[in-house]
Motif scaffolding. Structure first.
Motif, PDB file in Angstrom:
ATOM      1  N   ALA A 109     -15.744   0.289   5.374  1.00 43.55           N
ATOM      2  CA  ALA A 109     -15.234   1.361   6.225  1.00 43.55           C
ATOM      3  C   ALA A 109     -16.124   2.595   6.135  1.00 43.55           C
ATOM      4  CB  ALA A 109     -13.799   1.708   5.828  1.00 43.55           C
ATOM      5  N   GLY A 110     -16.587   2.909   4.925  1.00 43.04           N
ATOM      6  CA  GLY A 110     -17.472   4.051   4.770  1.00 43.04           C
ATOM      7  C   GLY A 110     -18.729   3.915   5.604  1.00 43.04           C
ATOM      8  N   GLY A 111     -19.279   2.700   5.632  1.00 46.00           N
ATOM      9  CA  GLY A 111     -20.482   2.464   6.422  1.00 46.00           C
ATOM     10  C   GLY A 111     -20.229   2.423   7.907  1.00 46.00           C
ATOM     11  N   ALA A 112     -18.997   2.100   8.298  1.00 47.88           N
ATOM     12  CA  ALA A 112     -18.658   1.989   9.720  1.00 47.88           C
ATOM     13  C   ALA A 112     -18.132   3.292  10.298  1.00 47.88           C
ATOM     14  CB  ALA A 112     -17.621   0.881   9.920  1.00 47.88           C
ATOM     15  N   GLY A 113     -18.057   4.340   9.478  1.00 50.66           N
ATOM     16  CA  GLY A 113     -17.572   5.623   9.977  1.00 50.66           C
ATOM     17  C   GLY A 113     -16.066   5.711  10.086  1.00 50.66           C
ATOM     18  N   ILE A 114     -15.364   4.859   9.354  1.00 51.94           N
ATOM     19  CA  ILE A 114     -13.898   4.864   9.350  1.00 51.94           C
ATOM     20  C   ILE A 114     -13.439   5.617   8.100  1.00 51.94           C
ATOM     21  CG2 ILE A 114     -11.822   3.432   9.236  1.00 51.94           C
ATOM     22  CD1 ILE A 114     -13.512   1.204  10.578  1.00 51.94           C
ATOM     23  N   ALA A 115     -12.713   6.720   8.290  1.00 54.19           N
ATOM     24  CA  ALA A 115     -12.381   7.599   7.173  1.00 54.19           C
ATOM     25  C   ALA A 115     -11.371   6.981   6.215  1.00 54.19           C
ATOM     26  CB  ALA A 115     -11.844   8.928   7.696  1.00 54.19           C
ATOM     27  N   ALA A 116     -10.445   6.195   6.732  1.00 55.73           N
ATOM     28  CA  ALA A 116      -9.389   5.601   5.907  1.00 55.73           C
ATOM     29  C   ALA A 116      -8.736   4.466   6.688  1.00 55.73           C
ATOM     30  CB  ALA A 116      -8.353   6.650   5.514  1.00 55.73           C
ATOM     31  N   PHE A 117      -7.948   3.656   5.993  1.00 58.89           N
ATOM     32  CA  PHE A 117      -7.259   2.538   6.636  1.00 58.89           C
ATOM     33  C   PHE A 117      -5.978   2.229   5.867  1.00 58.89           C
ATOM     34  CE2 PHE A 117     -10.208   0.941   3.497  1.00 58.89           C
ATOM     35  CZ  PHE A 117      -9.472   0.008   2.785  1.00 58.89           C
ATOM     36  N   PHE A 118      -5.072   1.520   6.524  1.00 63.65           N
ATOM     37  CA  PHE A 118      -3.817   1.114   5.890  1.00 63.65           C
ATOM     38  C   PHE A 118      -3.877  -0.368   5.528  1.00 63.65           C
ATOM     39  CE2 PHE A 118      -2.349   4.973   7.977  1.00 63.65           C
ATOM     40  CZ  PHE A 118      -1.467   5.503   7.031  1.00 63.65           C
ATOM     41  N   THR A 119      -3.343  -0.719   4.354  1.00 66.90           N
ATOM     42  CA  THR A 119      -3.317  -2.106   3.895  1.00 66.90           C
ATOM     43  C   THR A 119      -2.022  -2.371   3.129  1.00 66.90           C
ATOM     44  OG1 THR A 119      -4.411  -3.730   2.469  1.00 66.90           O
ATOM     45  CG2 THR A 119      -4.587  -1.434   1.814  1.00 66.90           C
ATOM     46  N   LYS A 120      -1.595  -3.618   3.105  1.00 62.52           N
ATOM     47  CA  LYS A 120      -0.419  -3.986   2.312  1.00 62.52           C
ATOM     48  C   LYS A 120      -0.757  -4.166   0.830  1.00 62.52           C
ATOM     49  CE  LYS A 120       2.966  -6.137   5.378  1.00 62.52           C
ATOM     50  NZ  LYS A 120       4.051  -5.301   4.846  1.00 62.52           N
ATOM     51  N   THR A 121      -2.035  -4.334   0.514  1.00 64.55           N
ATOM     52  CA  THR A 121      -2.434  -4.587  -0.865  1.00 64.55           C
ATOM     53  C   THR A 121      -2.067  -3.403  -1.751  1.00 64.55           C
ATOM     54  OG1 THR A 121      -4.282  -5.921  -0.091  1.00 64.55           O
ATOM     55  CG2 THR A 121      -4.354  -5.178  -2.371  1.00 64.55           C
ATOM     56  N   GLY A 122      -1.348  -3.681  -2.823  1.00 66.43           N
ATOM     57  CA  GLY A 122      -0.940  -2.642  -3.763  1.00 66.43           C
ATOM     58  C   GLY A 122       0.406  -2.024  -3.461  1.00 66.43           C
ATOM     59  N   LEU A 123       0.992  -2.374  -2.337  1.00 69.14           N
ATOM     60  CA  LEU A 123       2.293  -1.829  -1.967  1.00 69.14           C
ATOM     61  C   LEU A 123       3.331  -2.163  -3.042  1.00 69.14           C
ATOM     62  CD1 LEU A 123       3.904  -0.393   0.338  1.00 69.14           C
ATOM     63  CD2 LEU A 123       4.455  -2.684   1.185  1.00 69.14           C
ATOM     64  N   GLY A 124       4.097  -1.175  -3.458  1.00 73.17           N
ATOM     65  CA  GLY A 124       5.146  -1.397  -4.457  1.00 73.17           C
ATOM     66  C   GLY A 124       4.645  -1.436  -5.885  1.00 73.17           C
ATOM     67  N   THR A 125       3.367  -1.149  -6.098  1.00 71.14           N
ATOM     68  CA  THR A 125       2.790  -1.119  -7.445  1.00 71.14           C
ATOM     69  C   THR A 125       2.223   0.278  -7.710  1.00 71.14           C
ATOM     70  OG1 THR A 125       0.487  -1.686  -6.888  1.00 71.14           O
ATOM     71  CG2 THR A 125       2.079  -3.505  -7.036  1.00 71.14           C
ATOM     72  N   GLN A 126       1.684   0.468  -8.919  1.00 71.67           N
ATOM     73  CA  GLN A 126       1.100   1.764  -9.260  1.00 71.67           C
ATOM     74  C   GLN A 126      -0.163   2.061  -8.449  1.00 71.67           C
ATOM     75  OE1 GLN A 126       1.132   1.284 -13.689  1.00 71.67           O
ATOM     76  NE2 GLN A 126       1.904   3.388 -13.604  1.00 71.67           N
ATOM     77  N   ARG A 152       3.039   4.262   4.967  1.00 70.31           N
ATOM     78  CA  ARG A 152       3.557   4.440   6.315  1.00 70.31           C
ATOM     79  C   ARG A 152       4.026   3.103   6.871  1.00 70.31           C
ATOM     80  NH1 ARG A 152      -0.080   7.620  10.663  1.00 70.31           N
ATOM     81  NH2 ARG A 152      -0.035   9.099   8.901  1.00 70.31           N
ATOM     82  N   THR A 153       5.033   3.171   7.728  1.00 74.17           N
ATOM     83  CA  THR A 153       5.596   1.961   8.329  1.00 74.17           C
ATOM     84  C   THR A 153       4.938   1.701   9.686  1.00 74.17           C
ATOM     85  OG1 THR A 153       7.718   2.329   7.243  1.00 74.17           O
ATOM     86  CG2 THR A 153       7.702   0.833   9.131  1.00 74.17           C
ATOM     87  N   PHE A 154       4.478   0.460   9.852  1.00 74.67           N
ATOM     88  CA  PHE A 154       3.951  -0.007  11.144  1.00 74.67           C
ATOM     89  C   PHE A 154       4.709  -1.278  11.497  1.00 74.67           C
ATOM     90  CE2 PHE A 154       0.479   2.424   9.316  1.00 74.67           C
ATOM     91  CZ  PHE A 154       0.050   3.201  10.389  1.00 74.67           C
ATOM     92  N   GLY A 155       5.372  -1.281  12.663  1.00 67.37           N
ATOM     93  CA  GLY A 155       6.177  -2.436  13.008  1.00 67.37           C
ATOM     94  C   GLY A 155       7.310  -2.596  12.000  1.00 67.37           C
ATOM     95  N   LYS A 156       7.369  -3.740  11.338  1.00 70.74           N
ATOM     96  CA  LYS A 156       8.429  -4.004  10.371  1.00 70.74           C
ATOM     97  C   LYS A 156       7.921  -3.948   8.928  1.00 70.74           C
ATOM     98  CE  LYS A 156      11.110  -6.938  13.503  1.00 70.74           C
ATOM     99  NZ  LYS A 156      11.747  -8.275  13.691  1.00 70.74           N
ATOM    100  N   GLY A 157       6.673  -3.479   8.732  1.00 71.91           N
ATOM    101  CA  GLY A 157       6.112  -3.479   7.388  1.00 71.91           C
ATOM    102  C   GLY A 157       5.583  -2.124   6.954  1.00 71.91           C
ATOM    103  N   ASP A 158       5.513  -1.942   5.642  1.00 71.08           N
ATOM    104  CA  ASP A 158       4.943  -0.728   5.065  1.00 71.08           C
ATOM    105  C   ASP A 158       3.506  -0.999   4.615  1.00 71.08           C
ATOM    106  OD1 ASP A 158       7.310   0.643   5.426  1.00 71.08           O
ATOM    107  OD2 ASP A 158       8.055   0.234   3.410  1.00 71.08           O
ATOM    108  N   TYR A 159       2.682   0.027   4.703  1.00 73.73           N
ATOM    109  CA  TYR A 159       1.262  -0.097   4.380  1.00 73.73           C
ATOM    110  C   TYR A 159       0.801   1.117   3.585  1.00 73.73           C
ATOM    111  CZ  TYR A 159       1.305  -3.780   7.922  1.00 73.73           C
ATOM    112  OH  TYR A 159       1.591  -4.914   8.638  1.00 73.73           O
TER     113      TYR A 159
END
Length: 252
Positions: A109-126, A152-159
């Motif tokens: 993402a850093g190389g593609a000029g994307i400042a940030a993104f949402f992912t399910k990985t790590g959700l509900g953990t530290q 943040r919630t997108f559709g029916k899931g949190d990210y």
């Protein structure tokens, strides 16, 4: 458009103390050892490094680590390195432990000029709620802990929101490259090297074989030269290591 430099020492000479680096490699596969050794030889210190792992005690990034040249590591795997463990637990080293796929996407993402993104990985953990030790005090208490991240919630899931990684420099190893900086990687060395290269504002590549423009099949190029700024040739006989060799006994 010729991006070749005369030596590893010349290619890394302007990397200052306190610089941030993205360094390729998957385990010890694809480590840019010539560039790391040149950086060690010139005495650069206070480095902040983003890499899948931090080498072993006497190889790869472990050389810089053992000399006390690294102040912070952002990585997904930190095993196989006793000195890393000692420095982290004693409060000498800061660690931002990141899930492997998330780290890969942060670099890309850093190389593609994307400042940030949402992912399910790590959700509900530290990873999301914060509180993971990043640096200890000498007495064993937590001096710096990871912050809570936006969910943040997108559709029916949190990210979970993850910020991209952009570094001052990138150090990578490729199997083959042409003078315009187009690179081809070999097997497991392809896992993180292209992503590290993308995230660096200045990318320095060591290649085993340097070829002329036009010799690489465009369909076989893994990373276009637009991401690469400097190149050195290290030869096909460059030493390569693995963390642990496991073989069967004869007749097994």
């Amino acid at each position: 458009m010729d991006k070749t430099w005369g030596s590893a020492a010349e290619a890394v000479a302007d990397i200052p103390d306190g610089a941030s680096l993205a360094v390729g490699g998957f385990g010890l596969s694809g480590n840019p050892t010539a560039l790391i050794e040149a950086l060690y030889a010139q005495g650069t210190s206070g480095l902040s490094v983003a890499s899948n792992n931090c080498g072993v005690d006497d190889w790869g990034l472990g050389i810089l680590l053992g000399a006390g040249r690294i102040r912070k590591v952002t990585a997904s795997y930190v095993g196989e390195n006793k000195e890393f463990e000692r420095q982290f637990l004693s409060g000498e080293l800061e660690l931002e432990l990141t899930p492997q796929g998330t780290l890969a996407e942060k670099l890309r993402a850093g190389g593609a000029g994307i400042a940030a993104f949402f992912t399910k990985t790590g959700l509900g953990t530290q990873v999301a709620t914060g509180g993971l030790p990043r640096r200890y005090d000498a007495d064993g208490s937590v001096a710096v802990a990871s912050p809570e991240k936006e969910v943040r919630t997108f559709g029916k899931g949190d990210y979970v929101l993850e910020e991209a990684i952009v570094t001052d420099f990138a150090l990578v190893h490729a199997l083959r490259g042409d003078r315009h900086g187009n690179l081809v990687f070999n097997k497991a060395a392809r896992n993180f090297n292209p992503l590290a290269a993308m995230s660096g504002r200045v990318c320095i590549a060591q290649v085993e074989e340097l070829v002329e423009p036009g010799e690489l099949d465009p369909d076989h190029i893994h990373l276009p030269g637009v991401y690469v700024h400097r190149m050195i040739e290290v030869g096909t006989d460059t030493e390569k290591r693995i963390e642990r060799r496991t073989v069967r006994t004869e007749g097994a």
